[in-house]
Write a protein that holds these residues in place. Structure first.
Motif, short mmCIF file in Angstrom:
data_model
loop_
_atom_site.label_atom_id
_atom_site.label_comp_id
_atom_site.label_asym_id
_atom_site.label_seq_id
_atom_site.Cartn_x
_atom_site.Cartn_y
_atom_site.Cartn_z
N MET B 240 0.83 -1.20 0.00
CA MET B 240 0.00 0.00 0.00
C MET B 240 0.86 1.25 0.00
N LYS B 241 0.29 2.32 -0.51
CA LYS B 241 0.93 3.63 -0.41
C LYS B 241 -0.04 4.65 0.17
N CYS B 242 -1.18 4.85 -0.51
CA CYS B 242 -2.07 5.92 -0.04
C CYS B 242 -2.99 5.44 1.07
N GLY B 243 -3.44 4.20 1.01
CA GLY B 243 -4.38 3.68 2.00
C GLY B 243 -5.80 4.17 1.83
N GLY B 245 -7.49 4.32 -1.49
CA GLY B 245 -8.11 3.99 -2.77
C GLY B 245 -7.76 4.89 -3.93
N CYS B 247 -4.03 5.50 -5.04
CA CYS B 247 -2.72 5.29 -5.68
C CYS B 247 -2.71 4.05 -6.55
N GLY B 248 -3.79 3.26 -6.51
CA GLY B 248 -3.94 2.17 -7.46
C GLY B 248 -3.08 0.96 -7.19
N ARG B 249 -2.55 0.84 -5.97
CA ARG B 249 -1.55 -0.19 -5.77
C ARG B 249 -2.08 -1.50 -5.22
N CYS B 250 -3.18 -1.45 -4.48
CA CYS B 250 -3.48 -2.60 -3.64
C CYS B 250 -4.68 -3.41 -4.12
N TYR B 256 -10.17 -2.99 -3.81
CA TYR B 256 -8.97 -2.37 -3.24
C TYR B 256 -8.89 -2.77 -1.77
#
Ligand SMILES: Cc1cc2nc3c(=O)[nH]c(=O)nc-3n(C[C@H](O)[C@H](O)[C@H](O)COP(=O)(O)OP(=O)(O)OC[C@H]3O[C@@H](n4cnc5c(N)ncnc54)[C@H](O)[C@@H]3O)c2cc1C
Ligand code: FES
Lengths: 345, 276
Positions: B240-243, B245, B247-250, B256
């Motif tokens: 995770m980066k933003c936590g 919803g 940054c599109g990572r998780c 998400y």
């Protein structure tokens, strides 16, 4: 939509110069030696490129900059002071935006304006007036008409300029657009009959035959599709498609320390990068190239529609042009649907 | 949430407690503009904790909102940010954004018997839920806690075990992977102990957190024992980066983990790809 007048092409730089006294003006400007064009801050005396050109980087760059400071911090013995960054200092106007890029903002809005709202993005959006340039199509890669976008009077534009003769018919669409329209009055004349007629019949050559519809069975029907083998065999994993894509919005967060203080940034990231999902311990849930390629197309064509009701593609064609192997999303979508039929049959 | 999506509040470390050789528990007070502010959350939610100048990491809230006071996080040292956290002292300041994520469906869990299953640091998110359940004891049915680690000194939160055992209608089943000197509890992997206990589904929910391999076997065994997919709850982990919803990572499929999770019922997991 209201026609507010006709502006001569030769008047444009003067108009932007006047606007730049009160607003930050952003427009397509020449970039580099090779005839490139990028959106940039217009300064008096600059020449704007208005014509059949697509900037290499899309309009999203002025709402989600490639690198953006989130806050600065400074530490003393007992306290840590945070200073959030100011996303924009003045109201802004962007000239010459294209329909595909404007439509992409509505898709990014779905993500960045839902709760919790991304304040920096929201502030840039609300403080920016968008002046679209009606687009006649910019070559064989364009297929915005295939995904339901009107390249002449795109949804999301505040003002539209339609090229006619050696100038533009200017139409205002929103309240924000009317406010800007009022500032343009000095440079406008009443349009002639033929000019009005030319604006009404302005047409785009964007292709309307590219089918991006998702396979009927959703993700599970195409999870093992050979489309992923094909697409990943042709992909070198450079990630340029995610850089030039007007709807890609993934970012990384990154800290820097200077002495007793420092800053936190966010910067564009790409799901095509191996370390995008690499966790501590070196564990990576998407270790294969194939899985990353699948993720990118599935996100655009299946997951985004599932969450937000629309494909995350606006038909600008930048990915296929920038790709070292010229892979377009339309071919991949077609391959996915074929695969589904094959496995049905 | 703090006031601004990506701007942390300050989490001032009140005390630090050793959980295992590589895991420390931080008790923090949340401050805004130099004043302590309340922080309300649900069991199973997490927060993005930061060390300014190093970075941010998502960490489960391991305390329970039923006990006002400092908020607790157990952090295992595995990389840059977690290492920097381990170098901090009481009085030092972290950043905190949260609470984030959906949390456990505590209201829908009321009236049910609960089988908690945890491995290693997987007990961190469950500890908050267990203490929440025990603090509202009459709202829930029978409680069974199966918890295991590789060795006795790797069992997290061992100071809780006696309190849990003493709670009404509550049983704690501890296990370690291989025999060790002085160990009197069970020996064996968590899934084997769950199987041996053979608690029938009935009115029971199972909540499992732990390493993916443990989860895999536990889910299979629960299904074989007749647990319905809706009655099996677990948590997922993803970078995770933003936590929040953005940054599109998780994502896994269209979900998400940071906003649709990290808590999922097995019935929901069956609607998304099993690979990422
Ligand atoms: C919902 C959730 C709850 C968690 N709860 C806990 C907990 O209670 N205790 C605990 O010790 N750990 C927990 N983790 C795992 C923890 O987030 C990672 O171990 C940690 O981020 C590693 O950071 P690092 O900088 O030390 O490692 P590095 O490898 O240096 O990671 C760099 C960055 O990548 C991201 N990242 C790397 N690994 C992970 C990961 N496994 N999960 C998410 N992001 C990652 C983080 O943003 C991190 O700052 C949780 C993860 C998630 C997703
Ligand atoms: S962590 Fe950014 S989208 Fe989930």
């Amino acid at each position: 939509m209201t026609v507010i007048g006709y502006m001569k092409r030769s008047a444009l730089e003067g108009v932007l110069g006047d606007l730049s006294d009160t607003l930050e003006v952003i427009a397509p400007l020449p970039s580099g030696k090779e005839g490139g064009v990028e959106l940039g801050r217009f300064e008096k005396g600059a020449k704007v490129v208005i014509g059949p050109v697509k900037t290499m980087l899309p309009l999203k760059t002025i709402f989600l900059p490639p690198v953006e400071q989130i806050f600065r911090f400074s530490k003393s013995k007992n306290e840590t002071m945070l200073t959030p960054s100011t996303p924009v200092t003045r109201d802004r106007v962007v000239f010459g935006a294209l329909g595909c890029d404007i439509a992409a903002l509505a898709l990014i809005d779905e993500v960045f304006l839902r709760e919790p709202v991304d304040e920096a993005y929201e502030e840039r959006r609300t403080r920016t007036t968008i002046v679209a340039l009606a687009c006649e199509g910019q070559g064989p890669e364009c297929f915005c008409a295939s995904v339901g976008i009107d390249p002449v009077r795109p949804d999301g534009a505040d003002v539209v300029m339609i090229p006619v003769e050696d100038g533009f018919i200017v139409e205002t669409i929103t309240k924000k657009g009317e406010q800007l329209g009022a500032m343009l009055q000095g440079a406008l004349r009443d349009p002639t009959g033929p000019q009005k007629k030319a604006a009404r019949s302005f047409k785009s050559s964007s292709r309307s035959d590219v089918d991006l519809s998702a396979p009927a069975g959703g993700w599970s029907a195409v999870w093992e599709s050979e489309a992923w083998e094909d697409a990943s065999a042709r992909c070198i994993g450079c990630g340029i498609c995610t850089v030039v894509c007007p709807t890609c919005h993934c970012f990384d967060v990154h800290d820097e320390r200077h002495g007793n203080g420092g800053e936190r940034f966010r910067k564009w990231d790409s799901c095509m990068a191996v370390n995008f999902t690499m966790m501590a311990h070196g564990e990576n849930p998407r270790p294969q190239h194939r899985a990353r390629v699948r993720q990118r197309y599935m996100h655009k064509l299946v997951y985004f529609p599932e969450n937000h009701g629309a494909v995350a593609c606006v038909g600008c064609g930048r990915c296929a042009v920038a790709c070292p192997n010229r892979t377009g999303i339309g071919e991949v979508a077609a391959r996915m649907r074929d695969q589904e039929e094959d496995s049905d049959g | 949430m703090g006031e601004l999506m990506m701007i942390p509040l300050i989490a001032r470390i009140r005390s630090i407690r050793e959980v295992t050789f590589d895991t420390l528990m931080f008790e923090v007070a949340i401050e805004k503009d130099g004043k302590e502010v309340p922080f309300s959350y649900l069991p199973g939610q997490f927060a993005e904790l930061s060390v300014f100048g190093v970075g941010e990491s998502p960490i489960s809230i391991t305390s329970t909102c039923t006990r006002p006071g400092p908020v607790e996080f157990a952090v295992r040292e595995v990389g840059l940010v977690t290492e920097a956290m381990h170098n901090m002292r009481p009085g030092d300041m972290m950043g905190i954004r949260g609470p984030l994520g959906n949390g456990f469906p505590v209201n829908e869990m009321k009236g049910k018997d609960i089988l908690f299953i945890a491995g290693g640091i997987g007990l961190a998110p469950l500890r908050g839920l267990i203490n929440y359940v025990l603090d509202n004891r009459s709202d829930f049915g029978a409680v069974d806690i199966v918890y295991g680690a590789r060795a006795p000194n790797l069992l997290c939160f061992d100071w809780e075990f006696d309190t849990w055992k003493a709670a009404p209608d509550t049983r704690v089943h501890l296990t370690i992977d291989a025999p060790a000197d002085g160990w009197k509890g069970s020996v064996g992997f968590v899934p084997a102990i769950v199987k041996e206990l053979a608690l029938p589904p009935g009115n029971r929910l199972a909540v499992a957190c732990g390493p993916p391999i443990m989860i895999k076997y536990v889910l299979e065994d629960l299904a074989a024992a007749g647990y319905r997919d809706e009655d099996v709850i677990t948590t997922l982990e993803m970078k995770m980066k933003c936590g929040v919803g953005k940054c599109g990572r998780c994502n896994i499929g269209a979900k998400y983990i940071c906003i649709d999770g990290p808590v999922f019922r097995l019935s929901e997991l069956k609607t998304i790809p099993s690979e990422y």
